[in-house]
Design a protein around this motif. Structure first.
Motif, PDB file in Angstrom:
ATOM      1  N   PRO A  29       0.266  -5.531   1.003  1.00  0.00           N
ATOM      2  CA  PRO A  29       0.620  -5.786  -0.403  1.00  0.00           C
ATOM      3  C   PRO A  29       0.135  -4.680  -1.348  1.00  0.00           C
ATOM      4  CG  PRO A  29      -0.110  -7.812   0.617  1.00  0.00           C
ATOM      5  CD  PRO A  29      -0.378  -6.704   1.622  1.00  0.00           C
ATOM      6  N   MET A  30      -1.113  -4.292  -1.198  1.00  0.00           N
ATOM      7  CA  MET A  30      -1.666  -3.231  -2.051  1.00  0.00           C
ATOM      8  C   MET A  30      -2.616  -2.411  -1.203  1.00  0.00           C
ATOM      9  SD  MET A  30      -4.095  -3.554  -5.471  1.00  0.00           S
ATOM     10  CE  MET A  30      -2.844  -3.924  -6.691  1.00  0.00           C
ATOM     11  N   VAL A  31      -2.457  -1.088  -1.198  1.00  0.00           N
ATOM     12  CA  VAL A  31      -3.416  -0.274  -0.449  1.00  0.00           C
ATOM     13  C   VAL A  31      -4.743  -0.244  -1.225  1.00  0.00           C
ATOM     14  CG1 VAL A  31      -1.763   1.154   0.816  1.00  0.00           C
ATOM     15  CG2 VAL A  31      -2.467   1.852  -1.479  1.00  0.00           C
ATOM     16  N   PRO A  32      -5.873  -0.365  -0.519  1.00  0.00           N
ATOM     17  CA  PRO A  32      -7.169  -0.392  -1.211  1.00  0.00           C
ATOM     18  C   PRO A  32      -7.664   1.008  -1.602  1.00  0.00           C
ATOM     19  CG  PRO A  32      -7.492  -0.654   1.140  1.00  0.00           C
ATOM     20  CD  PRO A  32      -6.002  -0.592   0.929  1.00  0.00           C
ATOM     21  N   HIS A  33      -6.917   2.028  -1.239  1.00  0.00           N
ATOM     22  CA  HIS A  33      -7.193   3.383  -1.723  1.00  0.00           C
ATOM     23  C   HIS A  33      -5.851   4.106  -1.808  1.00  0.00           C
ATOM     24  CE1 HIS A  33      -8.401   7.638  -1.799  1.00  0.00           C
ATOM     25  NE2 HIS A  33      -9.455   7.172  -2.421  1.00  0.00           N
ATOM     26  N   VAL A  34      -5.584   4.737  -2.928  1.00  0.00           N
ATOM     27  CA  VAL A  34      -4.302   5.426  -3.109  1.00  0.00           C
ATOM     28  C   VAL A  34      -4.519   6.932  -3.050  1.00  0.00           C
ATOM     29  CG1 VAL A  34      -2.389   5.880  -4.685  1.00  0.00           C
ATOM     30  CG2 VAL A  34      -3.340   3.579  -4.526  1.00  0.00           C
ATOM     31  N   ASP A  35      -3.828   7.569  -2.121  1.00  0.00           N
ATOM     32  CA  ASP A  35      -3.835   9.043  -2.096  1.00  0.00           C
ATOM     33  C   ASP A  35      -2.531   9.610  -2.627  1.00  0.00           C
ATOM     34  OD1 ASP A  35      -6.382   9.834  -0.610  1.00  0.00           O
ATOM     35  OD2 ASP A  35      -5.561   8.205   0.588  1.00  0.00           O
ATOM     36  N   HIS A  36      -1.460   8.861  -2.404  1.00  0.00           N
ATOM     37  CA  HIS A  36      -0.130   9.304  -2.850  1.00  0.00           C
ATOM     38  C   HIS A  36       0.489   8.139  -3.596  1.00  0.00           C
ATOM     39  CE1 HIS A  36      -1.132  12.451  -0.144  1.00  0.00           C
ATOM     40  NE2 HIS A  36      -1.209  11.606   0.851  1.00  0.00           N
ATOM     41  N   THR A  37       0.872   8.378  -4.831  1.00  0.00           N
ATOM     42  CA  THR A  37       1.366   7.278  -5.647  1.00  0.00           C
ATOM     43  C   THR A  37       2.834   7.007  -5.352  1.00  0.00           C
ATOM     44  OG1 THR A  37       2.062   8.671  -7.489  1.00  0.00           O
ATOM     45  CG2 THR A  37      -0.251   7.995  -7.447  1.00  0.00           C
ATOM     46  N   GLU A  38       3.299   5.901  -5.874  1.00  0.00           N
ATOM     47  CA  GLU A  38       4.702   5.507  -5.717  1.00  0.00           C
ATOM     48  C   GLU A  38       5.658   6.624  -6.122  1.00  0.00           C
ATOM     49  OE1 GLU A  38       6.263   2.995  -8.790  1.00  0.00           O
ATOM     50  OE2 GLU A  38       4.446   3.093  -9.992  1.00  0.00           O
ATOM     51  N   HIS A  39       5.191   7.533  -7.012  1.00  0.00           N
ATOM     52  CA  HIS A  39       6.074   8.589  -7.499  1.00  0.00           C
ATOM     53  C   HIS A  39       6.265   9.708  -6.484  1.00  0.00           C
ATOM     54  CE1 HIS A  39       3.210   7.036 -10.585  1.00  0.00           C
ATOM     55  NE2 HIS A  39       4.313   6.676 -11.177  1.00  0.00           N
ATOM     56  N   ASP A  40       5.432   9.715  -5.443  1.00  0.00           N
ATOM     57  CA  ASP A  40       5.379  10.864  -4.534  1.00  0.00           C
ATOM     58  C   ASP A  40       5.939  10.567  -3.154  1.00  0.00           C
ATOM     59  OD1 ASP A  40       4.154  12.280  -6.539  1.00  0.00           O
ATOM     60  OD2 ASP A  40       2.138  11.753  -5.900  1.00  0.00           O
ATOM     61  N   VAL A  41       6.499   9.390  -2.978  1.00  0.00           N
ATOM     62  CA  VAL A  41       6.947   8.970  -1.650  1.00  0.00           C
ATOM     63  C   VAL A  41       8.435   8.637  -1.726  1.00  0.00           C
ATOM     64  CG1 VAL A  41       6.600   7.279   0.198  1.00  0.00           C
ATOM     65  CG2 VAL A  41       4.640   8.062  -1.165  1.00  0.00           C
ATOM     66  N   SER A  42       9.272   9.421  -1.067  1.00  0.00           N
ATOM     67  CA  SER A  42      10.722   9.175  -1.119  1.00  0.00           C
ATOM     68  C   SER A  42      11.167   8.181  -0.058  1.00  0.00           C
ATOM     69  CB  SER A  42      11.515  10.475  -0.867  1.00  0.00           C
ATOM     70  OG  SER A  42      11.000  11.572  -1.553  1.00  0.00           O
ATOM     71  N   VAL A  43      10.629   8.324   1.139  1.00  0.00           N
ATOM     72  CA  VAL A  43      11.153   7.604   2.299  1.00  0.00           C
ATOM     73  C   VAL A  43       9.980   7.202   3.189  1.00  0.00           C
ATOM     74  CG1 VAL A  43      12.635   7.816   4.355  1.00  0.00           C
ATOM     75  CG2 VAL A  43      13.287   8.973   2.217  1.00  0.00           C
ATOM     76  N   VAL A  44      10.031   5.989   3.721  1.00  0.00           N
ATOM     77  CA  VAL A  44       9.030   5.534   4.687  1.00  0.00           C
ATOM     78  C   VAL A  44       9.728   5.275   6.018  1.00  0.00           C
ATOM     79  CG1 VAL A  44       7.333   3.735   5.246  1.00  0.00           C
ATOM     80  CG2 VAL A  44       7.571   4.545   2.883  1.00  0.00           C
ATOM     81  N   VAL A  45       9.129   5.760   7.090  1.00  0.00           N
ATOM     82  CA  VAL A  45       9.694   5.575   8.432  1.00  0.00           C
ATOM     83  C   VAL A  45       8.631   4.961   9.343  1.00  0.00           C
ATOM     84  CG1 VAL A  45      10.683   6.740  10.444  1.00  0.00           C
ATOM     85  CG2 VAL A  45      11.205   7.598   8.156  1.00  0.00           C
ATOM     86  N   THR A  46       8.995   3.882  10.006  1.00  0.00           N
ATOM     87  CA  THR A  46       8.151   3.347  11.082  1.00  0.00           C
ATOM     88  C   THR A  46       8.998   3.281  12.354  1.00  0.00           C
ATOM     89  OG1 THR A  46       8.715   1.001  10.803  1.00  0.00           O
ATOM     90  CG2 THR A  46       6.937   1.867   9.423  1.00  0.00           C
ATOM     91  N   GLU A  47       8.410   2.757  13.415  1.00  0.00           N
ATOM     92  CA  GLU A  47       9.177   2.594  14.663  1.00  0.00           C
ATOM     93  C   GLU A  47      10.244   1.516  14.498  1.00  0.00           C
ATOM     94  OE1 GLU A  47       6.340   1.261  14.144  1.00  0.00           O
ATOM     95  OE2 GLU A  47       6.341  -0.760  15.018  1.00  0.00           O
ATOM     96  N   ARG A  48      10.125   0.724  13.417  1.00  0.00           N
ATOM     97  CA  ARG A  48      11.095  -0.355  13.186  1.00  0.00           C
ATOM     98  C   ARG A  48      12.320   0.117  12.432  1.00  0.00           C
ATOM     99  NH1 ARG A  48       9.864  -4.479  16.638  1.00  0.00           N
ATOM    100  NH2 ARG A  48       7.795  -3.780  17.285  1.00  0.00           N
ATOM    101  N   GLY A  49      12.158   1.106  11.568  1.00  0.00           N
ATOM    102  CA  GLY A  49      13.305   1.542  10.779  1.00  0.00           C
ATOM    103  C   GLY A  49      12.920   2.477   9.648  1.00  0.00           C
ATOM    104  N   VAL A  50      13.853   2.642   8.719  1.00  0.00           N
ATOM    105  CA  VAL A  50      13.719   3.608   7.627  1.00  0.00           C
ATOM    106  C   VAL A  50      13.918   2.889   6.299  1.00  0.00           C
ATOM    107  CG1 VAL A  50      14.748   5.667   6.576  1.00  0.00           C
ATOM    108  CG2 VAL A  50      14.636   5.471   9.075  1.00  0.00           C
ATOM    109  N   ALA A  51      13.028   3.141   5.327  1.00  0.00           N
ATOM    110  CA  ALA A  51      13.212   2.632   3.962  1.00  0.00           C
ATOM    111  C   ALA A  51      13.333   3.825   3.027  1.00  0.00           C
ATOM    112  CB  ALA A  51      12.038   1.742   3.562  1.00  0.00           C
ATOM    113  N   ASP A  52      14.545   4.022   2.505  1.00  0.00           N
ATOM    114  CA  ASP A  52      14.763   5.112   1.551  1.00  0.00           C
ATOM    115  C   ASP A  52      14.538   4.537   0.159  1.00  0.00           C
ATOM    116  OD1 ASP A  52      15.678   7.133  -0.088  1.00  0.00           O
ATOM    117  OD2 ASP A  52      17.434   7.588   1.144  1.00  0.00           O
ATOM    118  N   LEU A  53      13.405   4.878  -0.448  1.00  0.00           N
ATOM    119  CA  LEU A  53      12.953   4.226  -1.678  1.00  0.00           C
ATOM    120  C   LEU A  53      13.508   4.877  -2.943  1.00  0.00           C
ATOM    121  CD1 LEU A  53       9.175   3.817  -0.683  1.00  0.00           C
ATOM    122  CD2 LEU A  53      11.077   2.245  -0.246  1.00  0.00           C
ATOM    123  N   ARG A  54      14.269   5.928  -2.787  1.00  0.00           N
ATOM    124  CA  ARG A  54      14.718   6.696  -3.956  1.00  0.00           C
ATOM    125  C   ARG A  54      15.679   5.887  -4.829  1.00  0.00           C
ATOM    126  NH1 ARG A  54      16.464  11.998  -0.757  1.00  0.00           N
ATOM    127  NH2 ARG A  54      17.239  10.354   0.622  1.00  0.00           N
TER     128      ARG A  54
END
Lengths: 480, 480
Positions: B406-431
Motif C-alpha cells: 500500500p505504501m512504501v516505508p521509504h521512498v527513493d523514487h517518487t510517483e513522478h519518476d516511474v513510468s512502468v512497473v514489470v514483475t514476473e506476473r505482468g506489466v503496468a504502464d502507469l503513464r
C-alpha cells in the motif's frame, strides 16, 4: 506589427470550440496562471448539447476559464501536470478527474514522444500570429512542445497583452532525443532563441481574437512568520555564499511559486553578497522580483512565466521597455532543465507542506491523500540545485500542528534532494550527516519548541527498534 | 610505457598510510566494487597504535579492503555515498557509522564545492602515474573530482590491472559551476576527453605499487522468476520501441547494478528492435554486456565501471583490444549526468525492493529502516530517462511477502519518476493515469495473485476515506 496576419482563418470562439472533439486531447498554453487561452475554453464550457470528456495538459497552472469553468461544466476527464484552482482541486480529490502530477522539466519530451498524452489540438494564447509562427503572451511554458506535438493548432490572439512583451521572449526548442545537441545556455542572461514559435502552416486551423486579461495569483502580505523564515534564510545564504567556492563571483538563485516564495524574495536585498553578481534563474517572475530588478539587487531574472499579480502585471505592462534587458522568458524545458540548473549551480529555495525527521519532503498531498496543486518545478530545482533549501513554517498556521513530522505520508523530494531546512525557528544544514544526526538537528533547530518533546519521544521509541533510519511504524502516523 | 615515472615518491603502503591523519577525510577511487585502492586502506586497517576516525567518500561501491577491513578495525566514522559489503552495512545499520546516501550524478560537484565533505587526501588506484597525471584502472567513478578536491594525492599503481585498459577511458571533467560549458557528449560512443587525469604536480605526495586484484561482485545465475520478468520486460520494450518516435532509428538503454539487472540484460538479444542501433548508456559494465557486445546486439557500452565478476574481468583482460571500440569508461558525473541521460532519451531499467500502489519505489531501506546499499545511480536514471522501468519480483523469494504494498516505508523514487512497473506476473504502464487507476493496474497486472485480495481490500478501505491518493493511514503498514 499586425496582431493577425492577413488571410488567416479568423473566427469566433464558439466556432473554434466546435473544432475540438468531444473527447479531445487538448494541450493549452499557460504557466503560473498566466498566458493561457481564455475564449475557446469558455466557449467549450458554455457549449450546449455536447458531452465533453477532455484530456487537458497545460504547461503549469492556468486560470478560471479552464480549471474552474471547464471543470464545473464536467468537461475534463483527465488533467496534467498541475492545477491550482479550488474547482479543479476538488474534482481531482473527489476522483472525478484523473490527475497525474508531473515534473515540469520532462513534460515537453513526454508529450512530444506520446508517453503521457498525444494531443490532437493545441490551444494557445499569443500576442500575434502569422501563417507559420506565433508569439507567446505572458508565459511560454510548454507551448513550443505542444505546438510541435499537436495535430492542429488554434491560436487566441489577446489584445489585452501588450505586443511589447515579445521583447522578453527567448524561445529555444531543444531537439528530439536521442540525437540532440546540448542546450547552449551558459548564463542566466544569455539569449539563445527568438521571440517566435514556428509551425508548419497547415497546422493552423483557427484564430480567435480576445482582449481578456489573465486571472493570475493574488499574493498575501508577508506574515511575521514569513519574515522570521526570511531572516534565517538570509543568514544561511550569506554564510554559504561566503564559504562556497562555486559562489566566488556570482550566485544564481531560484525561489518557488507562492506567497512564501514571494515574501522570501522580498527580503533578498538584505543579504550581504559582497560584490557578487546575483541572478534569478527560476520558473516564474513574481511581484517581488520586479523590486529586486528595480533596485539593482538582481542583474537579470530568467523564467518561463510572468506570474505576477494583477497589480504586478500593470506595473510591468506600463514599462516593458525598462524591464526588457532584465527579464528573459524561456520555454519550461529550458527554464527548468536539469542540464541548465546544474550547469549554473543554482541555489534553490522551495516551500513544502511538511518535512520529516530524515529530510524527506511532502509538498503536494495534505494528509498524504488530498492533493493541493502538484509538484510543479520544485523537483526540477531541488534535485538539480547545487544547494537546495526547503523553507516552511514550523507549524500549520493557527492549528498548533507541527510541519516537522516523523514520516511524511507523501514524499515528493527524497532525503537525497534536500540540503538545508529553514523554519522561523532556525536552520538545519543536513549535508554530510547521517539520518539520526539529521533528525536531532531538525528537532532542535527547526521544530516549534512545544513540539520538540513529542518528536524526541518518537525518536527514542524509533531508535529502540534499530536501523540506519529508525522508525516505529506502528505509531509513525500517530506520534504525538 | 612505464607504470611509474622516474623520480616519483614511491614508498610502501604503511608509509603512505602514515600520511593519512587519524581523523582524515579520505576520497577514494572505486565504483561497482572495482578500481578502488587496496594496499593503503589495508595498511590503515592494520596500523597499530592509532585511533582512526575517518570519513570515507568513494565514487560507488568498493571492495573488502575498505568496506570490510577498515570497518572491522573501527576506523570509519562517516561514509558516503554507497556501500555494498555486509560489514559496512551492519555498522551503518547499528549507527556506528554515519552514512549519508547520495545520488551519484551530483557527488562530484558536492565534493568539489565542499558541500558534502572537503577531502584532505585522495587515495586512487591507477594503471600508471606520472608527475602530474594518472590513468585510472577498472573504474573512473568520481576520481577526477576527488583528485581536484583533495589537498594531497596518494596513488596506488596496480600491476594486476592491464595497462591496455587505458584504451577504454574517456576522461572529461565538467567545469565548475556557475560558469561552465555544456558537456559536449551527443552519442553513447562519442569520445570527448582523454585517458588521463591531470593534477598539479605538488599534490602527489606518495606512490605505492601493488598487484592485488579487485574483489568484485559475484552474480547469481538467473532464476525462473528473473527469466519471467525478462520476458515481460522484453515484450514491453519491443512494443514501446516500435511505438515511440524517439526510438525510430536508435535506442539507448541502461540497466541497474546487480544480479537481476545482469539477468535482464542477458535476455536483451531476444527483443525485436528491427534495424535500430542499440547502445548501452549506463553506469556499470556487467558480465552479460560482454555477450551483447560479442554478438553484435550492442553497438557500444558506455559506463563508469567494469563491474564484472572475476571471470568477466579475466575475459576482458585477455582481449582488451577487441573490446576497445565497444566499451567507453567515463567519469560518473558524465555517465550519470542528467544532462546527457535526457539528451540521449535513455530507457532505464532498475530494480527495487518494493513498489507501492501509487508508483512510489523503495530501493534502499528494508522495512523502511535498514539500509541495504544505497540509492546509487538509480535516481539519476529513473528521473531523467525518457522511459523509466522498475523491474522486480512480485514477492520476496521464499517468504510469500508481497513487494507490491500500500505504501512504501521509504521512498527513493517518487510517483513522478516511474513510468512502468514489470514483475514476473505482468506489466503496468502507469503513464497518463491517475493514482487510483495506477493502483488497480499494479494490483491486477503486477501483484502475485495470492496477494491481490488483501491489496484490493486495502484499496476499498482507503477509497472510503477519499482523496486523490486514498490511504488508510491507521492500517497502511499493517494491511494484509
Amino acid at each position: 506589427m499586425n496582431r493577425v496576419a492577413v488571410d488567416l482563418p479568423v473566427e469566433d470562439a464558439p466556432s473554434a470550440a466546435a473544432r475540438v472533439p468531444d473527447d479531445g486531447r487538448l494541450a493549452v498554453s499557460g504557466f503560473g496562471s498566466v498566458g493561457y487561452p481564455k475564449a475557446v475554453p469558455l466557449a467549450l464550457a458554455e457549449s450546449t448539447g455536447r458531452t465533453l470528456s477532455l484530456t487537458v495538459v497545460s504547461g503549469g497552472s492556468v486560470g478560471d476559464e479552464i480549471d474552474t469553468a471547464l471543470v464545473e461544466a464536467g468537461a475534463i476527464e483527465r488533467r496534467f501536470p498541475y492545477q491550482a484552482r479550488p474547482a479543479a482541486r476538488e474534482a481531482v480529490n473527489a476522483r472525478r478527474i484523473a490527475f497525474q502530477d508531473r515534473h515540469i522539466a520532462g513534460l515537453g519530451d513526454e508529450v512530444v514522444s506520446g508517453g503521457l498524452v498525444a494531443p490532437d489540438v493545441a490551444v494557445v494564447e499569443a500576442l500575434a500570429v502569422g501563417e507559420d509562427w506565433l508569439i507567446p503572451s505572458t508565459s511560454i511554458g510548454h507551448t513550443p512542445a505542444f505546438v510541435e506535438a499537436a495535430d492542429r493548432l488554434i491560436v487566441e490572439v489577446n489584445r489585452a497583452q501588450p505586443l511589447s512583451l515579445r521583447r522578453l521572449h527567448d524561445v529555444y526548442r531543444p531537439g528530439r532525443p536521442p540525437n540532440r545537441e546540448p542546450i547552449p545556455l551558459t548564463a542566466p542572461n544569455a539569449r539563445i532563441g527568438e521571440s517566435r514559435i514556428s509551425f508548419p502552416r497547415e497546422k493552423l486551423v483557427s484564430v480567435v481574437e480576445t482582449d481578456r486579461r489573465d486571472s493570475p495569483y493574488a499574493f498575501r502580505d508577508p506574515s511575521s512568520t514569513d519574515r522570521a523564515i526570511a531572516a534565517n534564510l538570509s543568514a544561511f545564504l550569506a554564510t554559504e555564499i561566503a564559504r562556497n567556492p562555486a559562489f566566488a563571483s556570482s550566485v544564481n538563485l531560484q525561489f518557488g511559486v507562492g506567497s512564501l516564495g514571494n515574501a522570501l524574495m522580498g527580503e533578498l536585498d538584505g543579504v550581504d553578497v559582497g560584490d557578487r553578481t546575483v541572478a534569478y534563474y527560476g520558473e516564474v517572475i513574481q511581484d517581488s522580483l520586479l523590486d529586486l530588478i528595480d533596485d539593482g539587487t538582481l542583474s537579470v531574472a530568467s523564467a518561463t512565466s510572468l506570474a505576477l499579480s494583477a497589480e504586478g502585471q500593470d506595473r510591468l505592462f506600463e514599462d516593458v521597455e525598462r524591464y526588457a534587458d532584465g527579464i528573459v522568458l524561456r520555454p519550461a524545458d529550458v527554464s527548468n532543465s536539469p542540464e541548465v540548473i546544474r550547469r549554473l549551480g543554482v541555489v534553490a529555495v522551495n516551500s513544502a507542506l511538511e518535512v520529516d525527521l530524515y529530510g524527506h519532503v511532502n509538498s503536494t498531498h495534505v494528509g498524504g491523500t488530498r492533493v493541493l496543486n502538484g509538484v510543479g518545478g520544485s523537483g526540477d530545482f531541488n534535485r538539480n540545485a547545487l544547494v537546495s533549501v526547503t523553507a516552511l513554517p514550523s507549524r500549520v498556521r493557527g492549528k498548533g500542528v507541527s510541519r516537522i513530522v516523523p514520516m511524511v505520508p507523501h514524499v515528493d523530494h527524497t532525503e537525497h534532494d534536500v540540503s538545508v531546512v529553514v523554519t522561523e525557528r532556525g536552520v538545519a544544514d543536513l549535508r554530510g550527516l547521517g539520518p539520526s544526526e539529521r533528525a536531532d538537528l531538525l528537532v532542535e533547530e527547526c521544530a516549534h519548541p512545544d513540539d520538540r518533546p513529542a518528536l524526541r519521544a518518537y525518536l527514542d521509541r524509533a531508535r529502540g527498534r534499530g536501523g540506519h533510519m529508525p522508525h516505529d511504524l506502528e505509531t509513525v502516523f500517530d506520534w504525538a
